[in-house]
Design a protein around this motif. Sequence first.
Motif, PDB file in Angstrom:
ATOM      1  N   THR A 178      14.992  -7.088   3.959  1.00 31.68           N
ATOM      2  CA  THR A 178      14.028  -8.241   4.262  1.00 31.68           C
ATOM      3  C   THR A 178      14.352  -9.671   4.217  1.00 31.68           C
ATOM      4  N   LYS A 179      15.219  -9.958   2.846  1.00 29.85           N
ATOM      5  CA  LYS A 179      15.675 -11.162   2.779  1.00 29.85           C
ATOM      6  C   LYS A 179      16.722 -11.647   3.521  1.00 29.85           C
ATOM      7  N   ALA A 180      17.617 -10.603   4.321  1.00 25.83           N
ATOM      8  CA  ALA A 180      18.500 -11.233   5.357  1.00 25.83           C
ATOM      9  C   ALA A 180      17.605 -11.692   6.527  1.00 25.83           C
TER      10      ALA A 180
ATOM     11  N   ILE B  58      -1.166  -7.510  10.382  1.00 30.86           N
ATOM     12  CA  ILE B  58      -0.653  -6.909   8.988  1.00 30.86           C
ATOM     13  C   ILE B  58      -1.832  -6.644   8.104  1.00 30.86           C
ATOM     14  N   ILE B  59      -2.021  -5.370   7.743  1.00 30.39           N
ATOM     15  CA  ILE B  59      -2.943  -4.907   6.663  1.00 30.39           C
ATOM     16  C   ILE B  59      -2.141  -5.086   5.136  1.00 30.39           C
ATOM     17  N   GLY B  60      -2.894  -6.096   4.391  1.00 30.62           N
ATOM     18  CA  GLY B  60      -2.362  -6.177   2.980  1.00 30.62           C
ATOM     19  C   GLY B  60      -1.677  -7.634   3.135  1.00 30.62           C
ATOM     20  N   GLY B  61      -2.223  -8.395   2.198  1.00 31.71           N
ATOM     21  CA  GLY B  61      -1.667  -9.837   1.961  1.00 31.71           C
ATOM     22  C   GLY B  61      -0.897  -9.985   0.695  1.00 31.71           C
ATOM     23  N   GLY B  62      -0.078  -8.743   0.354  1.00 31.66           N
ATOM     24  CA  GLY B  62       0.749  -8.764  -0.931  1.00 31.66           C
ATOM     25  C   GLY B  62       1.900  -9.280  -0.672  1.00 31.66           C
ATOM     26  N   VAL B  63       3.128  -8.958  -1.443  1.00 30.13           N
ATOM     27  CA  VAL B  63       4.372  -9.430  -1.218  1.00 30.13           C
ATOM     28  C   VAL B  63       4.905  -8.946   0.056  1.00 30.13           C
ATOM     29  N   ILE B  64       4.919  -7.628   0.638  1.00 26.96           N
ATOM     30  CA  ILE B  64       5.434  -7.346   1.884  1.00 26.96           C
ATOM     31  C   ILE B  64       4.758  -7.925   2.936  1.00 26.96           C
ATOM     32  N   GLY B  65       3.338  -8.060   2.925  1.00 25.43           N
ATOM     33  CA  GLY B  65       2.746  -8.817   3.820  1.00 25.43           C
ATOM     34  C   GLY B  65       2.983 -10.255   4.288  1.00 25.43           C
ATOM     35  N   VAL B  66       3.053 -10.886   2.980  1.00 26.50           N
ATOM     36  CA  VAL B  66       3.371 -12.402   3.293  1.00 26.50           C
ATOM     37  C   VAL B  66       4.974 -12.611   3.718  1.00 26.50           C
ATOM     38  N   GLU B  67       5.697 -11.797   3.370  1.00 26.93           N
ATOM     39  CA  GLU B  67       7.115 -11.924   3.614  1.00 26.93           C
ATOM     40  C   GLU B  67       7.267 -11.489   5.193  1.00 26.93           C
ATOM     41  N   PHE B  68       6.762 -10.546   5.516  1.00 24.39           N
ATOM     42  CA  PHE B  68       7.118 -10.310   6.962  1.00 24.39           C
ATOM     43  C   PHE B  68       6.408 -11.152   7.982  1.00 24.39           C
TER      44      PHE B  68
ATOM     45  N   LEU C 104      -4.636  -9.263   7.405  1.00 25.60           N
ATOM     46  CA  LEU C 104      -6.039  -8.810   6.855  1.00 25.60           C
ATOM     47  C   LEU C 104      -5.818  -8.468   5.581  1.00 25.60           C
ATOM     48  N   GLU C 105      -6.384  -9.054   4.522  1.00 22.96           N
ATOM     49  CA  GLU C 105      -6.364  -8.844   2.948  1.00 22.96           C
ATOM     50  C   GLU C 105      -7.825  -8.530   2.397  1.00 22.96           C
ATOM     51  N   ALA C 106      -7.931  -7.591   1.774  1.00 20.10           N
ATOM     52  CA  ALA C 106      -9.115  -6.768   1.334  1.00 20.10           C
ATOM     53  C   ALA C 106      -9.806  -7.814   0.269  1.00 20.10           C
TER      54      ALA C 106
ATOM     55  N   SER D  50     -11.630  -5.960   4.928  1.00 20.23           N
ATOM     56  CA  SER D  50     -11.478  -4.927   4.719  1.00 20.23           C
ATOM     57  C   SER D  50     -11.313  -3.863   6.051  1.00 20.23           C
ATOM     58  N   LEU D  51     -10.300  -3.307   6.237  1.00 20.10           N
ATOM     59  CA  LEU D  51      -9.951  -2.741   7.331  1.00 20.10           C
ATOM     60  C   LEU D  51     -10.810  -1.358   7.338  1.00 20.10           C
ATOM     61  N   ALA D  52     -11.584  -1.035   8.643  1.00 21.51           N
ATOM     62  CA  ALA D  52     -12.193  -0.114   8.700  1.00 21.51           C
ATOM     63  C   ALA D  52     -11.865   1.176   9.524  1.00 21.51           C
TER      64      ALA D  52
ATOM     65  N   CYS E 268       1.239  -1.565   8.164  1.00 17.72           N
ATOM     66  CA  CYS E 268       0.397  -1.395   6.775  1.00 17.72           C
ATOM     67  C   CYS E 268       1.116  -1.524   5.709  1.00 17.72           C
ATOM     68  N   ALA E 269       0.766  -2.628   5.085  1.00 18.67           N
ATOM     69  CA  ALA E 269       1.446  -3.289   3.544  1.00 18.67           C
ATOM     70  C   ALA E 269       0.723  -3.240   2.411  1.00 18.67           C
ATOM     71  N   VAL E 270       0.267  -1.809   2.024  1.00 21.81           N
ATOM     72  CA  VAL E 270      -0.899  -1.696   0.930  1.00 21.81           C
ATOM     73  C   VAL E 270      -0.124  -1.207  -0.227  1.00 21.81           C
TER      74      VAL E 270
ATOM     75  N   GLN F  22       6.477  -1.756  -9.782  1.00 20.22           N
ATOM     76  CA  GLN F  22       7.628  -1.075  -8.937  1.00 20.22           C
ATOM     77  C   GLN F  22       8.459  -2.231  -8.212  1.00 20.22           C
ATOM     78  N   LEU F  23       9.602  -2.659  -9.082  1.00 18.46           N
ATOM     79  CA  LEU F  23      10.418  -3.665  -8.682  1.00 18.46           C
ATOM     80  C   LEU F  23      11.801  -3.202  -8.880  1.00 18.46           C
ATOM     81  N   ALA F  24      12.841  -3.436  -7.967  1.00 15.59           N
ATOM     82  CA  ALA F  24      14.108  -3.085  -8.022  1.00 15.59           C
ATOM     83  C   ALA F  24      14.560  -3.521  -9.498  1.00 15.59           C
TER      84      ALA F  24
HETATM   85  P1  NAD Z   1       1.187  -4.939  -2.928  1.00 17.38           P
HETATM   86  O1  NAD Z   1       0.524  -4.283  -3.944  1.00 17.38           O
HETATM   87  O2  NAD Z   1       1.803  -6.047  -3.363  1.00 17.38           O
HETATM   88  O3  NAD Z   1       0.208  -5.592  -1.878  1.00 17.38           O
HETATM   89  C1  NAD Z   1      -0.857  -4.705  -1.011  1.00 17.38           C
HETATM   90  C2  NAD Z   1      -2.016  -5.716  -0.575  1.00 17.38           C
HETATM   91  O4  NAD Z   1      -2.795  -4.751   0.302  1.00 17.38           O
HETATM   92  C3  NAD Z   1      -2.988  -6.002  -1.759  1.00 17.38           C
HETATM   93  O5  NAD Z   1      -3.113  -7.345  -1.985  1.00 17.38           O
HETATM   94  C4  NAD Z   1      -4.199  -5.220  -1.363  1.00 17.38           C
HETATM   95  O6  NAD Z   1      -5.298  -5.936  -1.832  1.00 17.38           O
HETATM   96  C5  NAD Z   1      -4.264  -5.056   0.110  1.00 17.38           C
HETATM   97  N1  NAD Z   1      -5.001  -3.844   0.550  1.00 17.38           N
HETATM   98  C6  NAD Z   1      -5.189  -2.628  -0.007  1.00 17.38           C
HETATM   99  N2  NAD Z   1      -6.019  -1.857   0.799  1.00 17.38           N
HETATM  100  C7  NAD Z   1      -6.385  -2.946   1.885  1.00 17.38           C
HETATM  101  C8  NAD Z   1      -7.283  -2.640   2.873  1.00 17.38           C
HETATM  102  N3  NAD Z   1      -7.965  -1.724   3.252  1.00 17.38           N
HETATM  103  N4  NAD Z   1      -7.504  -3.603   3.746  1.00 17.38           N
HETATM  104  C9  NAD Z   1      -6.718  -4.895   3.647  1.00 17.38           C
HETATM  105  N5  NAD Z   1      -5.859  -5.076   2.565  1.00 17.38           N
HETATM  106  C10 NAD Z   1      -5.693  -3.982   1.513  1.00 17.38           C
HETATM  107  O7  NAD Z   1       2.071  -3.990  -1.890  1.00 17.38           O
HETATM  108  P2  NAD Z   1       3.097  -4.405  -0.735  1.00 17.38           P
HETATM  109  O8  NAD Z   1       3.041  -5.692  -0.351  1.00 17.38           O
HETATM  110  O9  NAD Z   1       3.035  -3.260   0.074  1.00 17.38           O
HETATM  111  O10 NAD Z   1       4.678  -4.180  -1.433  1.00 17.38           O
HETATM  112  C11 NAD Z   1       4.897  -2.736  -2.108  1.00 17.38           C
HETATM  113  C12 NAD Z   1       5.625  -2.852  -3.334  1.00 17.38           C
HETATM  114  O11 NAD Z   1       7.147  -3.229  -2.907  1.00 17.38           O
HETATM  115  C13 NAD Z   1       5.206  -3.597  -4.243  1.00 17.38           C
HETATM  116  O12 NAD Z   1       5.316  -2.909  -5.615  1.00 17.38           O
HETATM  117  C14 NAD Z   1       6.166  -4.860  -4.557  1.00 17.38           C
HETATM  118  O13 NAD Z   1       6.364  -5.180  -5.643  1.00 17.38           O
HETATM  119  C15 NAD Z   1       7.476  -4.409  -3.686  1.00 17.38           C
HETATM  120  N6  NAD Z   1       8.123  -5.389  -3.168  1.00 17.38           N
HETATM  121  C16 NAD Z   1       8.541  -6.475  -3.903  1.00 17.38           C
HETATM  122  C17 NAD Z   1       9.229  -7.556  -3.123  1.00 17.38           C
HETATM  123  C18 NAD Z   1       9.687  -8.812  -3.739  1.00 17.38           C
HETATM  124  O14 NAD Z   1      10.044  -8.556  -5.091  1.00 17.38           O
HETATM  125  N7  NAD Z   1       9.787  -9.981  -3.216  1.00 17.38           N
HETATM  126  C19 NAD Z   1       9.153  -7.606  -1.801  1.00 17.38           C
HETATM  127  C20 NAD Z   1       8.328  -6.534  -1.050  1.00 17.38           C
HETATM  128  C21 NAD Z   1       8.043  -5.508  -1.687  1.00 17.38           C
END
Ligand code: NAD
Length: 501
Positions: free
Chosen positions: A49-51, A182-192, A206-208, A240-242, A272-274, A348-350
């Motif tokens: 991802t970082k590359a 992208i389903i999920g606006g967590g770390v994977i979602g925003v980086e991709f 789409l972030e729930a 929220s994804l249905a 799917c990045a949830v 869950q981090l390296a």
């Molecule tokens: P995450 O937990 O960071 O984010 C998942 C997101 O999906 C959450 O914001 C959640 O609210 C949302 N979500 C859940 N169900 C949903 C739904 N039905 N509809 C819409 N949104 C929904 O998980 P991730 O981004 O998949 O990352 C996975 C793991 O990999 C994490 O533990 C993370 O720490 C690790 N990771 C770390 C890095 C980094 O350190 N830079 C980068 C990538 C991944």
Amino acid sequence: MSNFDLIVIGGGPGGYVAAIKGAQLGLNTAIIEKDRFGGTCLNRGCIPTKAMLHAADLYREILEGGRFGIHAEKVTVNYGEVLDYKQETIDKLVSGVEQLLKANGVTVLKGTGTLLADRQVKVTFAEPAEDGATESYYDAEHIILAGGSYPAKLPVEGMELEGVLTSDGLFALKEIPESLTIIGGGVIGVEFAEVFSALGCKVTILEALPKLLANLDKEISQNLKMILKKRGVDIHTGASLAKIEKDPAGGLICHYTEKDKDQSRSSQHVLCAVGRKPNAAGLFLDPEEFADIAENSAALTTKHLEAAAQTAHDLGITMERGFIETDVYGQTGAPGIYAIGDIVKGIQLAHVASAQGITAAEKIAGHTPNVDLAIVPSCIYTSPEIASVGITEEDAKASATPVKVGKYITSANGKSLISKEERGFVKIIAHADTGEILGAQMMCARATDMIGEMATAIANKLTPSQLLKGMRAHPTYNEAVGEALEELEGGAIHMAPKKKK
Ligand code: NAD
């Protein structure tokens, strides 16, 4: 007599680090890995991802070079070459890990490890051994379980459709998708989102929950949303994804609910990045008996989880919702058996997995573990970078901890002006009475490198004045950290003083 002092099952950043540390501390160590060394981090996670972020950001910077008087024409992306560059980087690191294991005298066993009773491990070889054997049994005084994790999928209709990918599948695409939801606006979602929007793909998130990166400082989420929107990413929070269905016109349609209204979005692919699921069950299930999951953890069913939990329980190990329970050193309920990394409940981090691996190896070798596992820096490699460690202002409020906050906006930082960075900030949180630093959040260039100093400060209970004893070089991004510390001490130099009320 045991074959080994220590057997590590799993060669990701938790397992291989534990094996090297164990060997360095004099333990006769073996490591079992069925795939390539480096686990998710090196092969399908952090490094690739970082590359890709580096390549995508470079492309964006070249296109924006006019801001610095540098004009480039006919700049193109050759995605195949981007993938080659990503793979070369991975290959170099994986081969580096292999060399380090060898140089430290760690015995490498290529195959699937299954934990049996009496600290015995069965290895089902990835390829038959020279004598034709397909499996072998080893025992050890200590065993570290480090099975890692795999991407979670939502229990939503349409998840099985072709074109619905997890991060693993997205890396395997040979072309940049035209559009991606992208389903999920967590770390994977925003980086991709950053990678693919920079490369010309139409990205929707789409972030729930009500904000991106829900666990981080509110200001970081707000700023990032604004920046990604400016770069063309369509962001829907509280969405929220249905279900997902095939689009008759091609691609896929995501149906979701936003502000109680049913909405839909069509795109070529869906990511799917949830979150990720622990790969602990596989450590207890014999690959011969459970061949259906040997290659594919995502095929785990309740039946597998229950069978694994029962076997674990019989060995004295407690599992909860697929995670293994341990004490602070990684020791499970079974004497001599440790668990580290993504299979353990927690973050869950390296780098957490590596720190847990070092801790477990030190404990096993009779040393006193050093690293404070409670202080975990968290980094997101968007541009600008985001990093956080310790508590946020919101956490302090929730726990009624009296704090003072030193915040510095980086727009007055010379280095940030030179490279025309987005508006960013450094925020440092200290205890109002003792001055002890309790947390820091940064959204600025090099935040992911600078957060280390704050983790060190928190772990050693340092105060701003102690951190200000050392001079900061000029011009550096690091001066912004100094300014936020000065702000805690009475006033940043390069910032107008707050008006007295
Ligand atoms: P995450 O937990 O960071 O984010 C998942 C997101 O999906 C959450 O914001 C959640 O609210 C949302 N979500 C859940 N169900 C949903 C739904 N039905 N509809 C819409 N949104 C929904 O998980 P991730 O981004 O998949 O990352 C996975 C793991 O990999 C994490 O533990 C993370 O720490 C690790 N990771 C770390 C890095 C980094 O350190 N830079 C980068 C990538 C991944």
